[in-house]
Scaffold this active site. Structure first.
Site, short mmCIF file in Angstrom:
data_model
loop_
_atom_site.label_atom_id
_atom_site.label_comp_id
_atom_site.label_asym_id
_atom_site.label_seq_id
_atom_site.Cartn_x
_atom_site.Cartn_y
_atom_site.Cartn_z
N GLU A 35 -10.69 -19.43 -4.42
CA GLU A 35 -10.78 -17.98 -4.60
C GLU A 35 -11.79 -17.43 -3.60
OE1 GLU A 35 -11.99 -14.85 -8.18
OE2 GLU A 35 -11.96 -17.01 -8.60
N PRO A 65 -4.12 -6.52 -3.69
CA PRO A 65 -4.00 -5.08 -3.42
C PRO A 65 -5.11 -4.51 -2.55
CG PRO A 65 -4.02 -5.53 -5.79
CD PRO A 65 -4.22 -6.81 -5.11
N ASN A 66 -4.70 -3.59 -1.73
CA ASN A 66 -5.56 -2.78 -0.86
C ASN A 66 -6.16 -3.54 0.31
OD1 ASN A 66 -5.21 -0.32 -2.35
ND2 ASN A 66 -6.49 -1.24 -3.92
N TYR A 69 -16.70 -3.84 2.72
CA TYR A 69 -15.73 -4.84 3.17
C TYR A 69 -15.75 -5.10 4.67
CZ TYR A 69 -14.00 -4.01 -1.51
OH TYR A 69 -13.90 -3.88 -2.87
N ALA A 123 -8.05 -6.64 -6.68
CA ALA A 123 -8.08 -6.04 -8.03
C ALA A 123 -7.41 -6.92 -9.08
CB ALA A 123 -7.45 -4.66 -8.00
N ARG A 131 -16.76 -5.91 -12.05
CA ARG A 131 -16.35 -6.54 -10.79
C ARG A 131 -16.82 -7.99 -10.68
NH1 ARG A 131 -13.89 -3.51 -6.97
NH2 ARG A 131 -14.10 -1.26 -7.08
N ARG A 166 -10.94 0.74 4.54
CA ARG A 166 -11.37 0.97 3.16
C ARG A 166 -12.81 0.52 2.96
NH1 ARG A 166 -10.35 -2.73 -1.72
NH2 ARG A 166 -11.07 -1.43 -3.41
N ASN A 177 -7.37 -14.29 -2.22
CA ASN A 177 -8.27 -13.17 -2.48
C ASN A 177 -7.47 -12.26 -3.40
OD1 ASN A 177 -9.74 -10.82 -2.60
ND2 ASN A 177 -10.38 -10.91 -0.47
N HIS A 209 -13.66 -13.87 -1.97
CA HIS A 209 -13.97 -12.44 -2.04
C HIS A 209 -14.83 -12.09 -0.84
CE1 HIS A 209 -12.31 -12.02 -6.05
NE2 HIS A 209 -12.89 -13.18 -6.32
N ILE A 210 -14.49 -11.03 -0.17
CA ILE A 210 -15.23 -10.60 1.02
C ILE A 210 -16.63 -10.15 0.63
CG2 ILE A 210 -15.28 -8.88 2.87
CD1 ILE A 210 -12.14 -9.07 2.78
N ARG A 241 -22.02 -6.30 -7.02
CA ARG A 241 -21.33 -5.02 -6.91
C ARG A 241 -21.85 -4.02 -7.93
NH1 ARG A 241 -16.45 -4.91 -4.21
NH2 ARG A 241 -16.70 -2.69 -4.48
#
Length: 149
Positions: free
Chosen positions: A99, A11-12, A24, A78, A113, A19, A75, A101-102, A108
């Protein structure tokens, strides 16, 4: 086994570049796809690149790739924290799962998170390298496959 690497985005990520660019970056998801396409072409692999905001769609894609793919780069966005149906689908995958993640999820602002449920089924994790983590994950899957013979 096919020569296909599936790169799946949660998502997103369709809003990547717009965003929270301080977290990101300014690159779009299209830029990520281009990086992955260049890498798969160099390595003589096929690429399936997708993004969804719907958990059930992600599950369908994982199930479709669960047997015979060279690997999955995911990735989960959420879904990282609450995507139990995705976790269960990934348990059935017979190829490497990386997996990505940017951002560095361990640095975070919110502790939750840094708690990925997906990690328990991942072959490896790349976090905090920006969009450069994606082609590295693709390369790693190809390396694992070549090593396995």
């Amino acid at each position: 086994m096919t020569d296909t690497i599936h790169v799946l985005n949660g998502p997103n990520l369709n809003l990547l570049g717009e965003r929270e660019p301080a977290i990101y970056g300014h690159d779009s998801l299209r830029s990520v796809e281009e990086l992955c396409r260049v890498e798969t072409e160099l390595l003589n692999y096929q690429l399936v690149f997708r993004q969804t905001n719907a958990e059930h769609e992600m599950v369908d894609w994982i199930q479709a790739a669960r047997r015979g793919a060279a690997g999955i780069v995911i990735n989960p966005a959420a879904f990282t924290y609450c995507g139990y149906s995705i976790l269960d689908a990934l348990r059935l995958v017979d190829s490497p799962v990386v997996e990505v993640h940017i951002s560095n999820i361990y640095q975070r602002e919110a502790e939750w998170r840094s708690k990925s449920i997906i990690t328990q089924v991942a072959t490896g994790i790349i976090t905090g390298l920006g969009i450069n983590g994606y082609p590295l994950a693709v390369r790693h899957i190809a390396w694992l496959r070549e090593r396995a013979g």
